[in-house]
Motif scaffolding. Structure first.
Motif, PDB file in Angstrom:
ATOM      1  N   PHE A 151       0.604  -0.992   0.037  1.00 52.36           N
ATOM      2  CA  PHE A 151      -0.372  -0.140   0.110  1.00 52.36           C
ATOM      3  C   PHE A 151       1.031   1.162   0.167  1.00 52.36           C
ATOM      4  O   PHE A 151       0.438   1.852  -0.545  1.00 52.36           O
ATOM      5  N   THR A 152       1.871   1.430   0.551  1.00 49.99           N
ATOM      6  CA  THR A 152       3.311   2.534   0.225  1.00 49.99           C
ATOM      7  C   THR A 152       3.444   2.735  -0.991  1.00 49.99           C
ATOM      8  O   THR A 152       2.982   3.957  -1.728  1.00 49.99           O
ATOM      9  N   GLN A 153       3.414   1.288  -1.472  1.00 51.81           N
ATOM     10  CA  GLN A 153       3.613   1.620  -2.995  1.00 51.81           C
ATOM     11  C   GLN A 153       2.637   2.757  -3.779  1.00 51.81           C
ATOM     12  O   GLN A 153       2.498   3.534  -5.159  1.00 51.81           O
ATOM     13  N   ILE A 154       1.507   1.557  -3.579  1.00 52.20           N
ATOM     14  CA  ILE A 154       0.069   1.906  -4.181  1.00 52.20           C
ATOM     15  C   ILE A 154      -0.048   3.623  -4.421  1.00 52.20           C
ATOM     16  O   ILE A 154      -0.700   3.649  -4.571  1.00 52.20           O
ATOM     17  N   GLU A 155      -0.798   4.266  -2.058  1.00 50.03           N
ATOM     18  CA  GLU A 155       0.186   5.448  -2.621  1.00 50.03           C
ATOM     19  C   GLU A 155       0.473   6.421  -3.298  1.00 50.03           C
ATOM     20  O   GLU A 155       0.369   7.753  -3.570  1.00 50.03           O
ATOM     21  N   ALA A 156       2.617   5.987  -3.346  1.00 48.40           N
ATOM     22  CA  ALA A 156       2.807   6.217  -4.027  1.00 48.40           C
ATOM     23  C   ALA A 156       2.430   7.127  -5.296  1.00 48.40           C
ATOM     24  O   ALA A 156       2.669   8.067  -6.448  1.00 48.40           O
ATOM     25  N   TRP A 157       2.309   5.942  -6.413  1.00 52.37           N
ATOM     26  CA  TRP A 157       1.621   6.239  -7.500  1.00 52.37           C
ATOM     27  C   TRP A 157       0.524   6.993  -7.537  1.00 52.37           C
ATOM     28  O   TRP A 157       0.120   7.732  -8.017  1.00 52.37           O
ATOM     29  N   ALA A 158      -0.066   6.377  -6.662  1.00 51.74           N
ATOM     30  CA  ALA A 158      -1.726   7.583  -7.045  1.00 51.74           C
ATOM     31  C   ALA A 158      -1.015   8.885  -6.537  1.00 51.74           C
ATOM     32  O   ALA A 158      -1.925   9.736  -6.818  1.00 51.74           O
ATOM     33  N   GLY A 159      -0.137   9.672  -5.805  1.00 49.76           N
ATOM     34  CA  GLY A 159       0.384  10.616  -5.565  1.00 49.76           C
ATOM     35  C   GLY A 159       0.979  10.832  -6.340  1.00 49.76           C
ATOM     36  O   GLY A 159       0.588  12.305  -6.939  1.00 49.76           O
ATOM     37  N   ARG A 160       1.410  10.754  -7.718  1.00 48.40           N
ATOM     38  CA  ARG A 160       1.786  11.038  -8.633  1.00 48.40           C
ATOM     39  C   ARG A 160       0.591  11.299  -9.686  1.00 48.40           C
ATOM     40  O   ARG A 160       0.530  12.653 -10.335  1.00 48.40           O
ATOM     41  N   ILE A 161      -0.121  10.600  -9.338  1.00 50.76           N
ATOM     42  CA  ILE A 161      -1.193  10.759 -10.590  1.00 50.76           C
ATOM     43  C   ILE A 161      -1.952  12.431  -9.967  1.00 50.76           C
ATOM     44  O   ILE A 161      -2.320  12.928 -10.207  1.00 50.76           O
ATOM     45  N   ALA A 162      -2.207  12.050  -8.356  1.00 47.21           N
ATOM     46  CA  ALA A 162      -2.902  13.156  -8.281  1.00 47.21           C
ATOM     47  C   ALA A 162      -2.229  14.497  -8.368  1.00 47.21           C
ATOM     48  O   ALA A 162      -2.376  15.515  -8.733  1.00 47.21           O
ATOM     49  N   GLY A 163      -0.577  14.555  -8.659  1.00 49.01           N
ATOM     50  CA  GLY A 163       0.190  15.847  -8.694  1.00 49.01           C
ATOM     51  C   GLY A 163      -0.008  16.037 -10.231  1.00 49.01           C
ATOM     52  O   GLY A 163       0.128  17.062 -10.809  1.00 49.01           O
ATOM     53  N   GLU A 164       0.108  14.655 -11.523  1.00 46.91           N
ATOM     54  CA  GLU A 164      -0.228  15.576 -12.291  1.00 46.91           C
ATOM     55  C   GLU A 164      -1.124  15.888 -12.693  1.00 46.91           C
ATOM     56  O   GLU A 164      -1.597  17.046 -13.461  1.00 46.91           O
ATOM     57  N   LEU A 165      -2.929  15.600 -12.006  1.00 46.67           N
ATOM     58  CA  LEU A 165      -3.779  16.001 -12.245  1.00 46.67           C
ATOM     59  C   LEU A 165      -3.871  17.516 -11.695  1.00 46.67           C
ATOM     60  O   LEU A 165      -4.545  18.389 -12.660  1.00 46.67           O
ATOM     61  N   THR A 166      -3.281  18.051 -10.668  1.00 48.23           N
ATOM     62  CA  THR A 166      -3.825  19.221 -10.127  1.00 48.23           C
ATOM     63  C   THR A 166      -2.588  19.608 -10.883  1.00 48.23           C
ATOM     64  O   THR A 166      -2.995  21.331 -11.341  1.00 48.23           O
ATOM     65  N   GLU A 167      -1.614  20.154 -11.420  1.00 50.10           N
ATOM     66  CA  GLU A 167      -1.304  20.516 -12.400  1.00 50.10           C
ATOM     67  C   GLU A 167      -1.275  21.127 -13.402  1.00 50.10           C
ATOM     68  O   GLU A 167      -1.872  21.889 -13.686  1.00 50.10           O
TER      69      GLU A 167
END
Length: 170
Positions: A151-167
């Motif tokens: 779940f650490t890996q899953i959350e890190a991947w989702a965090g990268r998606i969130a960053g891209e969408l926020t940008e």
């Protein structure tokens, strides 16, 4: 899409609920980053119009994505191609997904190319006592089950998606 907070769909195909739990974890990270998110079984999504970005996940069975994820991508392909899109797979019942990048299975790779998806990741799977299906029972009886989701890996991947969408301003 730009200039407003969009709605993100996390759609998933699951048999025993493991992939649904990954989808919920992805949705939780996106929500924490201020995005509006719905996590839904892929078979229950009838319209893409409410969504500005999509994450699709499916469990892997015999080298293929879960049938609900495959059908979802076929049914909504044209609309998915017009939105930021990511895929994930859930499946290996060992530590391999945590140790190295596992490429998408051929059907997912083809969909990624056709729909210009932004990325894919394969997460470890989970198969525990009580799982449905004859094959699942055989795997469990052979001692090869367990929970290999990171779940650490899953959350890190989702965090990268969130960053891209926020940008992007999604």
């Amino acid at each position: 899409m730009t200039g407003r907070t969009g709605k993100v769909l996390v759609a998933y195909g699951t048999t025993n609920g493991s992939t649904a739990q990954i989808a919920e974890a992805v949705a939780d990270v996106l929500r924490k980053d201020g995005l509006t998110v719905e996590a839904l079984p892929a078979r229950s999504v009838t319209s893409m119009s409410p969504y500005d970005a999509v994450v699709v996940g499916g469990g892997l069975y015999a080298g293929r994505w879960h049938k609900d994820a495959r059908r979802f991508v076929r049914r909504h392909g044209r609309t998915l191609a017009e939105r930021p899109l990511w895929f994930f797979s859930s499946g290996p019942l060992d530590a391999s997904a945590a140790e190295r990048d596992i490429p998408p299975v051929p059907g997912v790779r083809k969909a990624m190319t056709e729909l210009d998806a932004n990325g894919h990741v394969t997460f470890g799977g989970c198969l525990e006592e009580g799982a449905k299906g004859w094959v699942a029972g055989m795997i469990l009886r052979s001692g090869k089950g367990g929970d290999f989701r990171d779940f650490t890996q899953i959350e890190a991947w989702a965090g990268r998606i969130a960053g891209e969408l926020t940008e992007r301003g999604t």
